[in-house]
Scaffold this active site. Structure first.
Site, mmCIF file in Angstrom:
data_model
loop_
_atom_site.group_PDB
_atom_site.id
_atom_site.type_symbol
_atom_site.label_atom_id
_atom_site.label_comp_id
_atom_site.label_asym_id
_atom_site.label_seq_id
_atom_site.Cartn_x
_atom_site.Cartn_y
_atom_site.Cartn_z
ATOM 1 N N GLU A 278 49.630 5.881 25.132
ATOM 2 C CA GLU A 278 48.551 6.784 24.733
ATOM 3 C C GLU A 278 47.232 6.303 25.344
ATOM 4 O O GLU A 278 46.875 5.129 25.197
ATOM 5 C CB GLU A 278 48.417 6.832 23.207
ATOM 6 C CG GLU A 278 49.628 7.420 22.500
ATOM 7 C CD GLU A 278 50.748 6.429 22.308
ATOM 8 O OE1 GLU A 278 51.866 6.867 21.971
ATOM 9 O OE2 GLU A 278 50.529 5.215 22.516
ATOM 10 N N TYR A 292 61.075 7.545 29.203
ATOM 11 C CA TYR A 292 61.678 7.969 27.941
ATOM 12 C C TYR A 292 60.627 8.072 26.847
ATOM 13 O O TYR A 292 60.671 8.975 26.005
ATOM 14 C CB TYR A 292 62.789 6.995 27.538
ATOM 15 C CG TYR A 292 63.943 6.970 28.506
ATOM 16 C CD1 TYR A 292 64.980 7.892 28.416
ATOM 17 C CD2 TYR A 292 63.985 6.026 29.529
ATOM 18 C CE1 TYR A 292 66.038 7.875 29.307
ATOM 19 C CE2 TYR A 292 65.036 6.005 30.428
ATOM 20 C CZ TYR A 292 66.059 6.929 30.317
ATOM 21 O OH TYR A 292 67.090 6.923 31.208
ATOM 22 N N TYR A 293 59.701 7.132 26.833
ATOM 23 C CA TYR A 293 58.648 7.153 25.829
ATOM 24 C C TYR A 293 57.797 8.411 25.956
ATOM 25 O O TYR A 293 57.432 9.041 24.957
ATOM 26 C CB TYR A 293 57.754 5.913 25.968
ATOM 27 C CG TYR A 293 56.705 5.794 24.888
ATOM 28 C CD1 TYR A 293 56.958 5.076 23.726
ATOM 29 C CD2 TYR A 293 55.464 6.420 25.017
ATOM 30 C CE1 TYR A 293 56.006 4.979 22.720
ATOM 31 C CE2 TYR A 293 54.507 6.333 24.017
ATOM 32 C CZ TYR A 293 54.776 5.618 22.877
ATOM 33 O OH TYR A 293 53.828 5.539 21.874
ATOM 34 N N ASP A 294 57.481 8.800 27.184
ATOM 35 C CA ASP A 294 56.607 9.951 27.416
ATOM 36 C C ASP A 294 57.305 11.289 27.204
ATOM 37 O O ASP A 294 56.640 12.321 27.084
ATOM 38 C CB ASP A 294 56.044 9.918 28.848
ATOM 39 C CG ASP A 294 55.023 8.808 29.037
ATOM 40 O OD1 ASP A 294 54.540 8.268 28.021
ATOM 41 O OD2 ASP A 294 54.704 8.482 30.197
ATOM 42 N N ARG A 325 54.397 6.108 19.025
ATOM 43 C CA ARG A 325 55.702 6.708 18.710
ATOM 44 C C ARG A 325 56.644 5.713 18.038
ATOM 45 O O ARG A 325 57.706 6.104 17.541
ATOM 46 C CB ARG A 325 56.376 7.252 19.982
ATOM 47 C CG ARG A 325 55.728 8.482 20.585
ATOM 48 C CD ARG A 325 56.643 9.099 21.637
ATOM 49 N NE ARG A 325 57.896 9.579 21.053
ATOM 50 C CZ ARG A 325 58.965 9.946 21.755
ATOM 51 N NH1 ARG A 325 58.947 9.849 23.082
ATOM 52 N NH2 ARG A 325 60.052 10.372 21.151
#
Length: 398
Positions: A278, A292-294, A325
């Site tokens: 972020e 994957y996080y995004d 997240r």
């Protein structure tokens, strides 16, 4: 008022260790006092203790708050064979767990200090080129005993033309001296099979130890002649001192990150290192990685975050606003012990400590089951859910 760095610099020997739960009686143990290393007799006796006898000596220790009368004792009867420092430490409480105890000897005088903040501990360790893993050791004024390592490192260091090798080069060189060497894995072999028989927690500590030793050898060669000659001004002395201290501090943190990355790469684990999540936030490690996080289609339950702090008494809060997240955050540290009060606060804020397996006993027993070893953290990394592989055609190991 005495200063810990100045007192130890002028001392013929000094001792330091992280205060453990056992030291302050938080484990319910009946053992009294601090366990001392085998060579600590040189700070108190004229000769080492012998099996079949007990021996002790009394000493006065000067602290900021006053003077205490303490006892250094050798237990050599029956099955015991150990040195301990006892008496006079009643001012230590469970809230001191994780602080750094320092004891310096100057002739017949002893000076004691309790360092509580991450900054003061880092400053102390950096001033003497020490690692948190050196906790529980006595430091004497004596020449280096790394002669065999110096024979290998000196020629390698000279290839850099008088400059310091990069942190990654130092870390890589350290890993060459520790077996087994980690070779790139074959993708079809499961992680558990690749690492079977490897004590990853101990391996990491061995790498860190060798890197500190290599760094000190290079540092002595680079600055030895410079420090031997007179400085033209106090400002010149201060400038070179700041340069040395800042390099030591930055190298220590980078070293830990470099060796963790090497382990993750060997195991074929997908991760990103210090990539933005972020805004401009850059978490140390995210699993299975930034892509994957995004991607909102990837379940948050399959994401993990690992922050890295050499010491964490104060700094653990810095990770709370990273990787939104992932509400439950893991933090790897070399810290040897944290008070129950701080551990409760960490747990309430969603922070789970990850430490080398051999450091677990230094923490209060009530929390040891909530603290993970490196191996335990890796074994609990979630598998990428079926179908999620289609979210990305490739990934990158850092």
């Amino acid at each position: 008022m005495a200063h810990p760095i100045a007192s130890c610099a002028e001392a013929e020997a000094f001792f330091f260790k992280y205060v453990s739960a056992n030291d302050v009686g938080a484990t319910g143990s009946h053992q009294a006092g601090f366990y001392m290393p085998r060579d600590s007799w040189k700070m108190f006796f004229h000769e080492p203790g012998e099996r079949g006898e007990n021996r002790d000596t009394w000493l006065h220790v000067q602290w900021d708050h006053g003077t205490t009368k303490s006892r250094f004792v050798w237990y050599g009867k029956k099955t015991r064979s150990e040195y301990r420092l006892t008496n006079g430490f009643q001012f230590l409480s469970p809230d001191n767990v994780g602080d750094l105890l320092v004891l310096a000897k100057q002739e017949t005088n002893y000076y004691g200090f309790i360092l509580q903040s991450d900054e003061s501990i880092d400053e102390f360790l950096a001033s003497f080129g020490l690692s948190p893993s050196d906790s529980g050791t006595v430091q004497f004024r004596r020449p280096s005993d790394d002669a065999s390592l110096e024979e290998v490192i000196h020629p390698w260091a000279r290839t850099f033309g008088g400059e310091f090798p990069s942190g990654e080069m130092l870390s890589s060189k350290a890993r060459e001296f520790v077996r087994p060497l980690l070779a790139p894995p074959k993708s079809e072999i499961p992680v558990t099979a690749q690492s079977k028989g490897l004590d990853l927690d101990s391996l990491l500590l061995q790498w860190l130890d060798y890197e500190f030793r290599i760094f000190r050898i290079i540092e002595r060669e680079k600055y030895g002649s410079l420090l031997a000659r007179p400085f033209e001004s106090v400002e010149d002395l201060i400038q070179i001192s700041h340069t040395i201290l800042n390099r030591r501090k930055s190298r220590a943190g980078n070293s830990l990150e470099n060796h963790l990355r090497a382990i993750f790469q060997f195991l074929g684990i997908r991760f990103s290192f210090q990539e933005t999540t972020e805004g401009s936030r850059r978490p140390d490690f995210t699993f299975p990685g930034k892509y994957y996080y995004d991607n909102p289609a990837f379940p948050s339950s399959a994401l993990r975050f690992l922050g890295v702090k050499t010491t964490c008494k104060d700094r653990w809060r810095q990770i709370l606003n990273e990787a939104d997240r992932i509400p439950r955050k893991h933090l790897f540290t070399l810290q040897q012990g944290v008070s129950s009060t701080q551990l409760s606060e960490m747990w309430d804020c969603g922070v789970i400590l990850v430490v080398p397996q051999k450091h677990k006993p230094f923490f209060p027993p009530a929390f040891q089951s909530k603290i993970m070893s490196l191996r335990e953290f890796l074994d609990e990394l979630p598998e990428i859910p079926e179908g999620a592989e289609m979210l990305s055609k490739e990934y990158k190991l850092f």
